[in-house]
Design a protein around this motif. Structure first.
Motif, PDB file in Angstrom:
ATOM      1  N   HIS A  69      38.860  50.001  38.342  1.00 30.95           N
ATOM      2  CA  HIS A  69      39.430  50.327  37.029  1.00 30.95           C
ATOM      3  C   HIS A  69      38.855  49.414  35.952  1.00 30.95           C
ATOM      4  N   LEU A  70      38.750  48.125  36.254  1.00 29.53           N
ATOM      5  CA  LEU A  70      38.188  47.173  35.288  1.00 29.53           C
ATOM      6  C   LEU A  70      36.729  47.510  34.977  1.00 29.53           C
ATOM      7  N   ALA A  71      35.981  47.908  35.990  1.00 29.52           N
ATOM      8  CA  ALA A  71      34.594  48.325  35.753  1.00 29.52           C
ATOM      9  C   ALA A  71      34.558  49.531  34.827  1.00 29.52           C
ATOM     10  N   GLY A  72      35.511  50.438  35.004  1.00 37.13           N
ATOM     11  CA  GLY A  72      35.598  51.606  34.137  1.00 37.13           C
ATOM     12  C   GLY A  72      35.934  51.264  32.698  1.00 37.13           C
ATOM     13  N   LEU A  73      36.533  50.096  32.489  1.00 42.93           N
ATOM     14  CA  LEU A  73      36.827  49.620  31.140  1.00 42.93           C
ATOM     15  C   LEU A  73      35.637  48.884  30.527  1.00 42.93           C
ATOM     16  N   GLY A  74      34.525  48.845  31.261  1.00 47.47           N
ATOM     17  CA  GLY A  74      33.305  48.260  30.731  1.00 47.47           C
ATOM     18  C   GLY A  74      33.065  46.810  31.079  1.00 47.47           C
ATOM     19  N   LEU A  75      33.861  46.252  31.991  1.00 43.97           N
ATOM     20  CA  LEU A  75      33.712  44.844  32.338  1.00 43.97           C
ATOM     21  C   LEU A  75      32.695  44.634  33.456  1.00 43.97           C
ATOM     22  N   ASP A  76      32.079  43.483  33.443  1.00 46.54           N
ATOM     23  CA  ASP A  76      31.235  43.015  34.546  1.00 46.54           C
ATOM     24  C   ASP A  76      32.172  42.364  35.554  1.00 46.54           C
ATOM     25  N   VAL A  77      32.459  43.057  36.648  1.00 52.05           N
ATOM     26  CA  VAL A  77      33.504  42.609  37.561  1.00 52.05           C
ATOM     27  C   VAL A  77      32.956  42.322  38.951  1.00 52.05           C
ATOM     28  N   CYS A  78      33.711  41.496  39.667  1.00 51.73           N
ATOM     29  CA  CYS A  78      33.477  41.260  41.088  1.00 51.73           C
ATOM     30  C   CYS A  78      34.849  41.163  41.749  1.00 51.73           C
ATOM     31  N   GLY A  79      34.877  41.313  43.052  1.00 52.64           N
ATOM     32  CA  GLY A  79      36.139  41.262  43.780  1.00 52.64           C
ATOM     33  C   GLY A  79      36.073  40.286  44.935  1.00 52.64           C
ATOM     34  N   LEU A  80      37.221  39.696  45.242  1.00 46.54           N
ATOM     35  CA  LEU A  80      37.337  38.763  46.360  1.00 46.54           C
ATOM     36  C   LEU A  80      38.621  39.053  47.111  1.00 46.54           C
ATOM     37  N   ASP A  81      38.539  39.070  48.423  1.00 44.75           N
ATOM     38  CA  ASP A  81      39.737  39.287  49.231  1.00 44.75           C
ATOM     39  C   ASP A  81      39.628  38.527  50.541  1.00 44.75           C
ATOM     40  N   LEU A  82      40.778  38.139  51.064  1.00 44.88           N
ATOM     41  CA  LEU A  82      40.835  37.397  52.316  1.00 44.88           C
ATOM     42  C   LEU A  82      40.485  38.278  53.516  1.00 44.88           C
ATOM     43  N   SER A  83      40.730  39.572  53.390  1.00 44.31           N
ATOM     44  CA  SER A  83      40.565  40.511  54.501  1.00 44.31           C
ATOM     45  C   SER A  83      39.166  41.119  54.544  1.00 44.31           C
ATOM     46  N   PRO A  84      38.391  40.861  55.584  1.00 48.99           N
ATOM     47  CA  PRO A  84      37.072  41.493  55.697  1.00 48.99           C
ATOM     48  C   PRO A  84      37.131  43.017  55.707  1.00 48.99           C
ATOM     49  N   ARG A  85      38.165  43.558  56.309  1.00 48.09           N
ATOM     50  CA  ARG A  85      38.289  45.021  56.358  1.00 48.09           C
ATOM     51  C   ARG A  85      38.547  45.588  54.965  1.00 48.09           C
ATOM     52  N   MET A  86      39.377  44.912  54.175  1.00 46.78           N
ATOM     53  CA  MET A  86      39.601  45.352  52.801  1.00 46.78           C
ATOM     54  C   MET A  86      38.292  45.292  52.000  1.00 46.78           C
ATOM     55  N   VAL A  87      37.538  44.228  52.165  1.00 44.87           N
ATOM     56  CA  VAL A  87      36.267  44.097  51.458  1.00 44.87           C
ATOM     57  C   VAL A  87      35.300  45.205  51.880  1.00 44.87           C
ATOM     58  N   GLU A  88      35.291  45.536  53.153  1.00 40.66           N
ATOM     59  CA  GLU A  88      34.440  46.626  53.642  1.00 40.66           C
ATOM     60  C   GLU A  88      34.792  47.943  52.945  1.00 40.66           C
ATOM     61  N   LEU A  89      36.093  48.229  52.827  1.00 38.67           N
ATOM     62  CA  LEU A  89      36.525  49.459  52.165  1.00 38.67           C
ATOM     63  C   LEU A  89      36.198  49.428  50.677  1.00 38.67           C
ATOM     64  N   ALA A  90      36.352  48.265  50.048  1.00 42.73           N
ATOM     65  CA  ALA A  90      36.043  48.140  48.622  1.00 42.73           C
ATOM     66  C   ALA A  90      34.566  48.386  48.366  1.00 42.73           C
ATOM     67  N   ARG A  91      33.712  47.829  49.207  1.00 41.94           N
ATOM     68  CA  ARG A  91      32.271  48.035  49.042  1.00 41.94           C
ATOM     69  C   ARG A  91      31.896  49.499  49.216  1.00 41.94           C
ATOM     70  N   ALA A  92      32.551  50.189  50.144  1.00 43.62           N
ATOM     71  CA  ALA A  92      32.260  51.605  50.361  1.00 43.62           C
ATOM     72  C   ALA A  92      32.707  52.445  49.170  1.00 43.62           C
ATOM     73  N   ALA A  93      33.850  52.092  48.577  1.00 40.50           N
ATOM     74  CA  ALA A  93      34.386  52.862  47.456  1.00 40.50           C
ATOM     75  C   ALA A  93      33.669  52.571  46.148  1.00 40.50           C
ATOM     76  N   HIS A  94      33.150  51.333  46.012  1.00 43.53           N
ATOM     77  CA  HIS A  94      32.534  50.911  44.747  1.00 43.53           C
ATOM     78  C   HIS A  94      31.232  50.162  45.046  1.00 43.53           C
ATOM     79  N   PRO A  95      30.198  50.873  45.462  1.00 43.98           N
ATOM     80  CA  PRO A  95      28.969  50.209  45.917  1.00 43.98           C
ATOM     81  C   PRO A  95      28.242  49.424  44.829  1.00 43.98           C
ATOM     82  N   ALA A  96      28.527  49.682  43.564  1.00 40.54           N
ATOM     83  CA  ALA A  96      27.839  48.959  42.490  1.00 40.54           C
ATOM     84  C   ALA A  96      28.506  47.640  42.142  1.00 40.54           C
ATOM     85  N   ILE A  97      29.677  47.360  42.739  1.00 40.64           N
ATOM     86  CA  ILE A  97      30.433  46.148  42.430  1.00 40.64           C
ATOM     87  C   ILE A  97      30.293  45.158  43.585  1.00 40.64           C
ATOM     88  N   PRO A  98      30.017  43.884  43.306  1.00 41.63           N
ATOM     89  CA  PRO A  98      29.943  42.895  44.386  1.00 41.63           C
ATOM     90  C   PRO A  98      31.338  42.462  44.858  1.00 41.63           C
TER      91      PRO A  98
END
Length: 217
Positions: A69-98
């Motif tokens: 959502h933040l990327a859709g608002l025009g921000l340069d965003v990145c994400g961090l999470d404790l869960s490797p599985r959550m990060v895996e899903l995030a990368r699949a859903a938003h491949p342009a975001i680190p």
């Protein structure tokens, strides 16, 4: 000598690794019916953009719904999470975001590197005694004057969630008092400028709090 990981980190990682796919499916479109959430995220985006932009970190990003959502608002965003599985899903859903696996206790960013932080229901599993360390890390990585927005459930004690989605895991969801979070933020050098508490929606158990703070310029 290797220091043992705090037990709450291990428990939180195990919980979210286990429920990640079901969680992502359940909350994928949640922002569409949360106008206050969208409004506060929009305020953060405007503050960052007006100040000249820069990278914003979604800390405790889960499957990346807020990050996207933040990327859709025009921000340069990145994400961090404790869960490797959550990060895996995030990368699949938003491949342009680190997206990175990591902990709020030891953020992988340099001094003053970030133009903003979003911590959306990501301090709710951290014991009270560890919150000063978390807020000190927020202060360290934020640029002078940069904003951080926090969201959390209001209350005392914790709700123990047992067997969510039928999975054999348990985790405590800690409620927080906004005035106490504001005190801890101030002690870390983060000044709260906006406070919002709304009543619970029909599917929520407690009021919900939003705090917007800034690192001193």
């Amino acid at each position: 000598m290797t220091t043992a990981e705090p037990e709450f980190l291990t428990a939180t990682r195990t919980f979210y690794d286990t429920v990640a796919a079901d969680y992502a499916d359940r909350y994928r479109e949640a922002l569409a019916v949360m106008p206050w959430d969208r409004a506060l995220l929009g305020v953060l985006a405007e503050l960052v953009t007006t100040a000249g932009g820069g990278r914003v970190a979604d800390l405790g990003c889960g499957p990346g719904r807020i990050t996207g959502h933040l990327a859709g608002l025009g921000l340069d965003v990145c994400g961090l999470d404790l869960s490797p599985r959550m990060v895996e899903l995030a990368r699949a859903a938003h491949p342009a975001i680190p997206f990175t696996v990591g902990s709020l206790l030891d953020l992988p960013y340099g001094e003053g590197e970030l133009a903003g932080i979003v911590a959306w229901y990501s301090i709710i599993h951290t014991p009270a005694g560890q919150l000063p360390r978390v807020f000190a890390e927020f202060h360290r990585v934020l640029a002078p004057g940069a904003p951080v927005v926090l969201a959390f459930q209001v209350g005392d004690g914790a709700l123990r969630l047992d067997r969510p989605f039928g999975h054999p895991v348990t985790l405590d969801f800690r409620r927080r008092r906004p005035e106490r979070i504001e005190e801890l933020a101030a002690a870390a050098g983060l000044t709260v400028t906006t406070r919002l508490v709304r009543e619970p929606e029909p599917d929520e158990r407690t009021p919900q709090a939003y705090l917007l703070a800034h690192r001193a310029a």
